[in-house]
Design a protein around this motif. Structure first.
Motif, PDB file in Angstrom:
ATOM      1  N   GLY A  46       0.796  -1.232   0.000  1.00 22.98           N
ATOM      2  CA  GLY A  46       0.000   0.000   0.000  1.00 22.98           C
ATOM      3  C   GLY A  46       0.825   1.277   0.000  1.00 22.98           C
ATOM      4  O   GLY A  46       0.290   2.374  -0.172  1.00 22.98           O
ATOM      5  N   GLY A  47       2.151   1.168   0.219  1.00 23.18           N
ATOM      6  CA  GLY A  47       2.999   2.353   0.243  1.00 23.18           C
ATOM      7  C   GLY A  47       2.698   3.260   1.424  1.00 23.18           C
ATOM      8  O   GLY A  47       2.052   2.840   2.395  1.00 23.18           O
ATOM      9  N   VAL A  48       3.166   4.500   1.347  1.00 17.25           N
ATOM     10  CA  VAL A  48       2.916   5.500   2.394  1.00 17.25           C
ATOM     11  C   VAL A  48       2.334   6.737   1.709  1.00 17.25           C
ATOM     12  O   VAL A  48       2.970   7.281   0.809  1.00 17.25           O
ATOM     13  N   PRO A  49       1.139   7.155   2.116  1.00 15.14           N
ATOM     14  CA  PRO A  49       0.510   8.298   1.451  1.00 15.14           C
ATOM     15  C   PRO A  49       1.470   9.484   1.305  1.00 15.14           C
ATOM     16  O   PRO A  49       2.104   9.894   2.280  1.00 15.14           O
ATOM     17  N   HIS A  50       1.596  10.007   0.109  1.00 12.68           N
ATOM     18  CA  HIS A  50       2.392  11.193  -0.232  1.00 12.68           C
ATOM     19  C   HIS A  50       3.902  10.992  -0.142  1.00 12.68           C
ATOM     20  O   HIS A  50       4.656  11.875  -0.497  1.00 12.68           O
ATOM     21  N   ASN A  52       5.769   7.325  -0.298  1.00 13.65           N
ATOM     22  CA  ASN A  52       6.216   6.176  -1.092  1.00 13.65           C
ATOM     23  C   ASN A  52       5.008   5.589  -1.830  1.00 13.65           C
ATOM     24  O   ASN A  52       4.023   5.217  -1.194  1.00 13.65           O
ATOM     25  N   THR A  77      13.990   9.529  -8.778  1.00 17.36           N
ATOM     26  CA  THR A  77      14.112  10.801  -8.049  1.00 17.36           C
ATOM     27  C   THR A  77      13.254  11.890  -8.688  1.00 17.36           C
ATOM     28  O   THR A  77      13.179  12.990  -8.173  1.00 17.36           O
ATOM     29  N   ASP A  78      12.617  11.568  -9.818  1.00 17.34           N
ATOM     30  CA  ASP A  78      11.772  12.573 -10.477  1.00 17.34           C
ATOM     31  C   ASP A  78      10.457  12.701  -9.734  1.00 17.34           C
ATOM     32  O   ASP A  78       9.975  11.749  -9.144  1.00 17.34           O
ATOM     33  N   ARG A  79       9.909  13.905  -9.831  1.00 17.16           N
ATOM     34  CA  ARG A  79       8.599  14.089  -9.213  1.00 17.16           C
ATOM     35  C   ARG A  79       7.526  13.904 -10.282  1.00 17.16           C
ATOM     36  O   ARG A  79       7.156  14.829 -10.986  1.00 17.16           O
ATOM     37  N   GLU A  85      -1.321  11.235  -7.903  1.00 18.77           N
ATOM     38  CA  GLU A  85      -0.771  11.588  -6.594  1.00 18.77           C
ATOM     39  C   GLU A  85       0.741  11.760  -6.728  1.00 18.77           C
ATOM     40  O   GLU A  85       1.387  11.039  -7.485  1.00 18.77           O
ATOM     41  N   SER A  88       6.929  12.004  -2.326  1.00 15.62           N
ATOM     42  CA  SER A  88       8.092  12.863  -2.049  1.00 15.62           C
ATOM     43  C   SER A  88       9.422  12.131  -1.939  1.00 15.62           C
ATOM     44  O   SER A  88      10.457  12.695  -2.267  1.00 15.62           O
ATOM     45  N   ASN A  89       9.427  10.910  -1.431  1.00 13.84           N
ATOM     46  CA  ASN A  89      10.717  10.264  -1.149  1.00 13.84           C
ATOM     47  C   ASN A  89      11.420   9.773  -2.410  1.00 13.84           C
ATOM     48  O   ASN A  89      10.773   9.301  -3.345  1.00 13.84           O
ATOM     49  N   ASN A  90      12.759   9.870  -2.388  1.00 11.60           N
ATOM     50  CA  ASN A  90      13.549   9.278  -3.465  1.00 11.60           C
ATOM     51  C   ASN A  90      13.617   7.775  -3.269  1.00 11.60           C
ATOM     52  O   ASN A  90      13.651   7.281  -2.151  1.00 11.60           O
TER      53      ASN A  90
END
Lengths: 133, 454
Positions: A46-50, A52, A77-79, A85, A88-90
């Motif tokens: 499920g990742g981490v909201p905003h 990962n 590393t690109d946004r 959505e 933020s994390n690389n």
């Protein structure tokens, strides 16, 4: 008649072997996932909201294999928005994983967390690895 | 003002309240909006489903400004009123077409930040924004490299504004978040990020050259507050991630889940909290040399005897060669790396800090610190933790007791492994004119009001 039996036997064996090899790859892939991917993408994918991105039901995971192979090899590393959505994390480039491990873990990810997509082979990974950036 | 009033509408959440009138309100009061609170306290959910509420400011009239990290009907700042005093928001007006985190009221102005700039809006006698479409741009050009990008603000009583610029990395490695990647020496991020910058609160278009780097060595601060008792700035740092992922020989997954501490610092001009060279271990109670800079999880920086100038390359030549020789332990950077004022458990992500100056809560809360913890992700594979509001009692400007959980169960109450299971995540704090404590959430944009009833 003999011929037919042989053909049926051959097909069944091929299918079974293929299923067996998919299962073996998935099992190995799960181990890689737990060691390398889980801490950011979580046990449920499920990742981490905003921070990962999730790995369940996204075009990145289910779409063109070469895209996701490239991300594991070179990091991210690109946004770029993933299903609208931003995260933020690389992500690190996984130079610590060999072609077999990457094939296994991506096969696992593409067939877990509610996903259903074709297996990733060592040849697939090799092709992306040797392609120029 | 006309524009301003265009965005009036009834709120979704209070859907329950809107639809069923007083019954909805009563239910919200009865179960304290699902929160666990100390005896005598009650909570009500004032609003919900209005974007992603980050920081919050409450006016002397009890009206609420919220900065959102997601546009709601095209607007990033929401102004909300509870018209009949039942604790439920009745009207919402929006303005400001940018997302962000920071918001504060000071001397007749509302300050609000995007992830690169800070604006201010003149307020009228009722603390309503006069020209919502024409803010003054106070600060511009702050670094946003999409990691730790939010810019929180706090103001002192001498006309200064303090802004966090978070480091765009986890530990200033040559390759961010990468296995065995060494730390860059000296860390080049610190020239324009990884610290707190001070600017004038009333000067237009300031950028780095106009401000001063007030404090450095702070990986990412989201919660900060000016303490009027000590007349100084206090901040909450988000500690580094991934000790196990990047240094599995030194830290197992359990240690990685408990290290390092989330830390509170009292800052003064020139303060240094030590990131990326140092992290604070809440179990050993000391500042530990980071593994990216030759640390082994045990070596405390105060134990290491060597000239700091050598490490900085000031006298010792090429710092890269020196740092690569891990057999020689060296004390990194400046000598003045400070100890935290309070150390909290790891990875809980402190997103707001507020010193309580109200008279409504019992005496022990006076001048103490409330901290809104957003909750962890980097504890996996261990269960997640810390979706709560904590309290630290203060006397004479220093902590006078251990930290404690004040409000809990924002996430829903049960243990869970994946952060996307959290129903709410505390993000902002404000004190109302009656002494109530307001808490925001950035999952559903909820605003809670917590009160004490004698």
């Amino acid at each position: 008649m003999k011929k037919t039996v042989l053909v049926v036997f051959f097909i069944t064996t091929t299918v079974l072997l293929k299923a067996q090899s998919l299962k073996t790859s998935m099992d190995r892939g799960q181990k890689v996932y737990e060691k390398v991917c889980l801490s950011c993408h979580m046990a449920d994918g499920g990742g981490v909201p905003h921070l990962n991105p999730p790995l369940s039901q996204t075009s990145y995971v289910l779409g063109d294999k070469s895209k996701i192979i490239y991300i594991v090899l070179h990091g991210m590393t690109d946004r770029i928005p993933i299903e609208d959505e931003y995260y933020s994390n690389n992500m690190a480039a996984h130079t610590d994983l060999n072609d077999q491990q990457i094939a296994d873990v991506l096969t696992y990810v593409r067939n877990n967390f509610g996903n259903k997509a074709s297996a990733v082979t060592v040849a697939d990974v090799k092709a992306v690895r040797t392609k120029k950036k | 003002m006309k524009n301003f009033l265009l965005y009036v509408f009834c709120l979704n959440i209070s859907l329950a309240a809107c639809a069923s009138g007083n019954d909805g309100v009563k239910k919200a009061v009865d179960d304290n909006a699902g929160l666990k609170l100390p005896a005598g306290f009650t909570a009500i959910k004032m609003s919900e489903n209005i974007g992603r509420s980050r920081h919050i400011a409450v006016t002397a009239q009890g009206d609420v400004y919220v900065k959102s990290s997601k546009l709601y009907n095209g607007k990033g700042i929401l102004f909300m009123k509870d018209l009949n005093g039942d604790g439920i928001i009745d009207t919402v007006m929006g303005f400001g077409k940018y997302t962000g985190t920071g918001i504060a009221i000071k001397n007749g102005y509302l300050y609000a930040s995007s992830d690169e700039e800070v604006f201010r809006y003149k307020l009228n006698a009722k603390n309503e924004v006069i020209n919502p479409d024409q803010p003054e741009k106070i600060i511009t050009g702050l670094i946003n490299r999409h990691q730790h990008e939010s810019k929180s603000v706090a103001l002192d009583n001498e006309g200064n504004i303090y802004v966090n610029v978070g480091a765009y990395a986890n530990a200033c490695q040559e390759k961010d978040r990468t296995l065995h990647s060494k730390g860059r020496m000296p860390c080049p991020i610190l020239d324009s990020a990884g610290g707190i910058w001070q600017f004038k609160a009333d000067k237009l278009n300031q950028t780095y050259g106009d401000g001063i780097r007030y404090a450095t060595g702070l990986r990412n601060v989201v919660g900060l507050d000016w303490n009027t008792q000590t007349n100084s700035l206090f901040v909450m740092q988000h500690g580094r991630d991934q000790l196990h992922d990047n240094w599995p020989e030194l830290f197992d997954t359990k240690q990685s889940a408990e290290l390092p501490a989330e830390t509170m610092y009292e800052l003064h001009k020139g303060s240094n909290a030590g990131w990326p060279y140092v992290y604070y271990d809440p179990i050993q109670h000391k500042k530990i040399l980071a593994p990216e800079y030759g640390g082994d999880g045990k070596k405390g920086i105060d134990d290491i005897k060597s000239e700091p100038s050598v490490i900085m390359g000031g006298k010792g030549g090429d710092p890269t060669t020196l740092i690569n020789d891990m057999s020689i332990a060296r004390k990194p950077v400046e000598k003045n790396i400070q100890d935290p004022t309070v150390a909290f458990p790891a990875h809980m992500a402190p997103n707001a800090l507020l010193f309580y100056t109200g008279n409504q809560f019992p005496e022990k809360y006076k001048n103490g610190a409330f901290i809104a913890f957003h909750g962890s992700w980097n504890r996996a594979p261990e269960p997640q933790k810390g979706y709560l509001v904590a309290f630290v009692p203060f006397k004479n400007g220093k902590p006078s007791g251990d930290w404690e959980i004040f409000a809990d169960d924002f996430a829903g109450g049960d243990e869970f492994m994946s952060p996307n299971k959290a129903k709410h995540r505390p993000t902002g704090l404000a004190q109302g004119p009656d002494g109530s404590l307001y808490v925001t959430d950035d999952v559903k944009g909820a605003v809670y009001k917590i009160s004490y009833n004698k």
